[in-house]
Design an enzyme around this catalytic site. Structure first.
Site, short mmCIF file in Angstrom:
data_model
loop_
_atom_site.label_atom_id
_atom_site.label_comp_id
_atom_site.label_asym_id
_atom_site.label_seq_id
_atom_site.Cartn_x
_atom_site.Cartn_y
_atom_site.Cartn_z
N SER A 1 48.26 68.23 89.57
CA SER A 1 47.18 68.15 90.55
C SER A 1 47.01 66.71 91.05
O SER A 1 47.93 66.14 91.63
CB SER A 1 45.90 68.72 89.96
N ASP B 1 47.35 79.12 95.38
CA ASP B 1 46.76 77.78 95.32
C ASP B 1 46.57 77.27 96.74
O ASP B 1 47.51 77.27 97.53
CB ASP B 1 47.71 76.86 94.55
N HIS C 1 46.13 77.50 91.01
CA HIS C 1 46.05 76.08 90.75
C HIS C 1 45.53 75.86 89.32
O HIS C 1 44.57 76.49 88.88
CB HIS C 1 45.09 75.41 91.73
#
Length: 307
Positions: free
Chosen positions: A153, A251, A281
């Site tokens: 991320s 995501d 995600h």
């Protein structure tokens, strides 16, 4: 395909957001409260705390050694958390799994967080630790060959920014970049990527929360138009290390990660893009215990070996 049923079950259990302002201190405390005790974590040959003495100051790190050996390849890992949350503890299981599957010594970076620390404090910590590894090969038993960096991320954002800084500085020791569902474009225009609309709601990370989550980073001085903040805005991606970009089907950030991989390929970089269907995600952090997703660590190890 549809979201994995185990993930769907978890998502149903989440409380509805109440619209109250985000409190970074409370959110960090809540995350750390969910960390399992050390006795319940994946066993590793050795885990130790250390301090990287860098030109920008001392940076705490945690070093994971998978087995006794005369030397090791090294993987430096940057945790996710939208630049304001996450810690060595919340992502400890990822570092352990990476060390076990790759056989590399993993150095996890406890970088400074926004908004308490001004940009580019966290990014600078990550970059300086990578250079510290190369400059302290004796202490770490680095083999002088493999020096990979990985992040999930916002940690993936730091990976892309670090390899860019390294290239610009003429530092050529980084051999691999590994980005798990990276956040690479902090200009959250919902029309910029189809996945921002396709996966806008119902999959955990929602498009509408991207701006508030990243606001702490912007408040610390990060400019979303800066390629070191939004690495996909960098015009020249040539000469960067071999890359593995892992994305998740459900995501909002899926398409920017895949575009980064495509642009790397077009720039002549050996880049692999791997989409995990049925995933959302954060699946490496939260759902890598599901057999279908556990292979992300095996895939990472295979990528490092073959390239």
């Amino acid at each position: 395909m549809t979201i994995h049923p185990k993930i769907a079950e978890f998502l149903k259990s989440l409380p509805e957001p109440d619209g109250s302002p985000l409190d970074p201190v409370a959110m960090r405390a809540g995350e750390n409260a969910q960390v399992p005790p050390v006795a319940d974590r994946l066993p590793i040959h050795d885990v130790r705390e250390a301090t990287a003495a860098t030109s920008s100051g001392d940076v705490p790190v945690r070093i994971y050694t998978p087995a006794e050996a005369e030397s090791y390849g090294v993987l430096v890992y940057f945790h996710g958390g939208a630049f304001f949350s996450g810690s060595l503890e919340t992502h400890d299981h990822i570092a352990r799994s990476l060390a076990k599957e790759t056989g590399l010594e993993v150095v996890a970076v406890d970088f400074r967080l926004a908004p308490e620390h001004e940009f580019p404090a966290g990014l600078e910590d990550c970059y300086r630790v990578v250079r510290w590894v190369a400059e302290n090969s004796g202490e770490l038993k680095w083999d002088g060959r493999t020096l990979a960096i990985a992040g999930d991320s916002s940690g993936g954002n730091f990976v892309a920014a670090v390899v860019a800084k390294a290239r610009d500085d003429g530092f050529d020791r980084i051999t691999h970049q590994i980005l798990y569902y990276p956040s690479l474009d902090l200009d959250f225009d919902v029309d910029r990527y189809p996945s921002l609309r396709e996966n806008a709601e119902g999959y955990g990370l929602e498009t509408g929360i991207l701006e508030p989550f990243n606001a702490f980073y912007f408040e610390s001085g990060a400019d979303r138009s800066d390629p070191l903040v939004s690495p996909i805005k960098r015009e020249d991606l040539s000469g960067l290390p071999t890359a593995l970009i892992v994305t998740a089907e459900h995501d909002p950030l899926r398409d920017e990660g895949e575009l980064y991989g495509k642009r790397l390929q077009e720039a002549g970089v050996n880049a692999t893009v791997s989409r995990y269907d049925g995933a959302n995600h954060g699946f490496v952090q939260h759902f890598s215990w599901i057999p279908e997703f556990q292979r992300v660590f095996t895939e990472t190890a295979e990528f490092l070996r073959r390239s």
